[in-house]
Design an enzyme around this catalytic site. Structure first.
Site, PDB file in Angstrom:
ATOM      1  N   ALA A  70       0.593  -1.294  -0.297  1.00 48.13           N
ATOM      2  CA  ALA A  70      -0.146   0.481   0.000  1.00 48.13           C
ATOM      3  C   ALA A  70       1.007   1.192   0.286  1.00 48.13           C
ATOM      4  O   ALA A  70       1.944   1.321   0.495  1.00 48.13           O
ATOM      5  CB  ALA A  70      -0.797  -0.039   0.959  1.00 48.13           C
ATOM      6  N   SER A  71       0.553   2.729  -1.119  1.00 51.71           N
ATOM      7  CA  SER A  71       1.749   2.822  -0.771  1.00 51.71           C
ATOM      8  C   SER A  71       1.173   4.288  -0.395  1.00 51.71           C
ATOM      9  O   SER A  71       0.289   4.502   0.774  1.00 51.71           O
ATOM     10  CB  SER A  71       1.217   3.757  -2.530  1.00 51.71           C
ATOM     11  OG  SER A  71       1.829   2.623  -3.745  1.00 51.71           O
ATOM     12  N   VAL A  72       2.289   5.054   0.309  1.00 51.33           N
ATOM     13  CA  VAL A  72       2.393   5.985   1.118  1.00 51.33           C
ATOM     14  C   VAL A  72       1.302   6.894   0.770  1.00 51.33           C
ATOM     15  O   VAL A  72       1.065   7.522  -0.061  1.00 51.33           O
ATOM     16  CB  VAL A  72       3.562   7.293   1.011  1.00 51.33           C
ATOM     17  CG1 VAL A  72       3.840   8.260   2.056  1.00 51.33           C
ATOM     18  CG2 VAL A  72       4.690   5.958   1.577  1.00 51.33           C
TER      19      VAL A  72
END
Length: 398
Positions: A70-72
């Site tokens: 899950a990206s920043v």
């Protein structure tokens, strides 16, 4: 009535924190305050789920970068702003990840819109499908296939967002956009990655923004090469396969006397200077990335301005890279060029000139125009060009 430690409160604090340093449109802000990120990363604590950091969902058994995460959140918000999806839009995502980004987009386009997310990894699409179903986003379409192919059967799209690091720019993405549609892609070239927002203008893609970022590389996009340039493999170069860089020719170059050349440009401790790399990557074909491990920095072998990722220029058996030195009388640093090898000073002159040009307009961003692969040079108008298998990228500063 929620408690101070409820997911809703923690989620709102995350968005409030993002807003202190990033612009979110009302639609993106509302989606990020609504979609429960913690439900997409069930192995994480509530605090971890809503921290401004990536969360891994699939480790790489070979080590190194995770296969999916899950990206920043702040970067997710930035890219959604770049995409500018609207209610009723038909949107595609390349790189399903946890399913969280698809849920945000489904929330933004609403029940009258259409949302498709695509990933080549069956484990990733299975996870995304489960989490989307569990959180009420059953209408999101999840496809298991090579993202480079896109989804022609559901095109044309008003927007396509790529959430993996793409070294190539497959022209299928252009073909599946409606005219005027937007493609947001973390594009890798010359050792760095920028989230580029392109607009389809008939047969072209023309950029209107670029954001520094980092992503898990897209499977099959393997045009970046690496090689150590010292006997202990403490210093590594990263370059593209269209560049004539040979790490063997640079073996021992760091053992030669290094010379530091000043640019006369200074920065404060919190001043970003990644625009220098962007300018080099858009103007100088010798540009690549240098990374030095802590032992190399501590021993004085190699001390890039940012040890793990700094721009460098290479010409045969010579090298220059971006460095900095503290001013003796104030908390500022002069940006410098450290060079080695017989033509290193010439490279240092080019690097320092790029630093000084950047300093005249630190916010300047080139316009990147993507043409289909095979387009003739004369069509490009003499600008700097980087060739990818799927496209030719032409760079121009105004």
């Amino acid at each position: 009535m929620t408690t101070a430690s409820s997911p809703e409160d923690v989620r709102n604090r995350m968005v409030d924190s993002i807003l202190t340093g990033h612009h979110l449109t009302p639609a993106v802000e509302e989606a990020m305050r609504t979609v429960p990120r913690h439900e997409f990363v069930p192995g994480a604590t509530i605090e971890k789920a809503y921290a401004d950091e990536a969360v891994t969902i699939k480790e790489n058994p070979a080590g190194g970068l995770a296969l999916s995460c899950a990206s920043v959140p702040s970067l997710v918000g930035d890219m959604l702003v770049q995409l500018d999806a609207r209610p009723g839009d038909r949107v595609a995502e390349i790189g399903a990840g946890t399913g969280y980004n698809a849920a945000l987009l489904a929330h933004i386009v609403g029940p009258e819109g259409d949302m498709t997310t695509i990933d080549i990894d069956l484990d990733v699409t299975a996870h995304a499908r489960r989490r989307l179903d569990a959180t009420g986003y059953q209408r999101v379409r999840v496809l298991s296939r090579d993202g480079s192919l896109g989804s022609p059967e559901y095109a044309p799209f008003a927007g396509i967002v790529v959430t993996v690091g793409a070294w190539d720019l497959p022209w299928a993405w252009h073909d599946q956009l409606a005219d005027g549609g937007r493609l947001v892609v973390p594009l890798r070239w010359r050792g760095q990655t920028r989230s580029i927002a392109f607009i389809r203008q008939s047969d072209l893609l023309v950029s209107d923004s670029a954001i520094l970022c980092g992503f898990v590389p897209m499977i099959g996009h393997d045009g970046e090469l690496t090689g150590a340039i010292d006997p202990d493999a403490l210093v590594t170069l990263y370059w593209d396969k269209d560049q004539a860089i040979d790490p063997d020719a640079l073996q021992g170059v760091l053992a030669l006397p290094g010379t530091v050349q000043g640019s006369g440009v200074t920065v404060g401790g919190m001043d970003p200077f990644d625009g220098i790399w962007l300018r080099l990557a858009a103007t100088d074909p010798a540009t690549c990335r240098i990374a030095a491990e802590r032992a190399a920095v501590d021993s004085g072998l190699c001390s890039p301005a940012i040890p793990v990722r700094s721009p460098a220029l290479v010409d045969g058996d010579s090298l220059v890279y971006l460095t900095k030195r503290r001013l003796p009388t104030e908390p500022r640093w002069e940006l410098t060029a450290t060079w080695h090898g017989p033509t290193g000073q010439h490279l240092a002159d080019r690097l320092c000139e790029a630093i000084r040009t950047w300093d005249k307009d630190r916010e300047a961003v080139p316009v990147i125009t993507a043409y289909p692969a095979g387009i003739a040079d004369e069509v490009l108008g003499g600008v700097y060009v980087v060739d990818k298998p799927g496209a030719r990228l032409a760079f121009a500063y105004s």
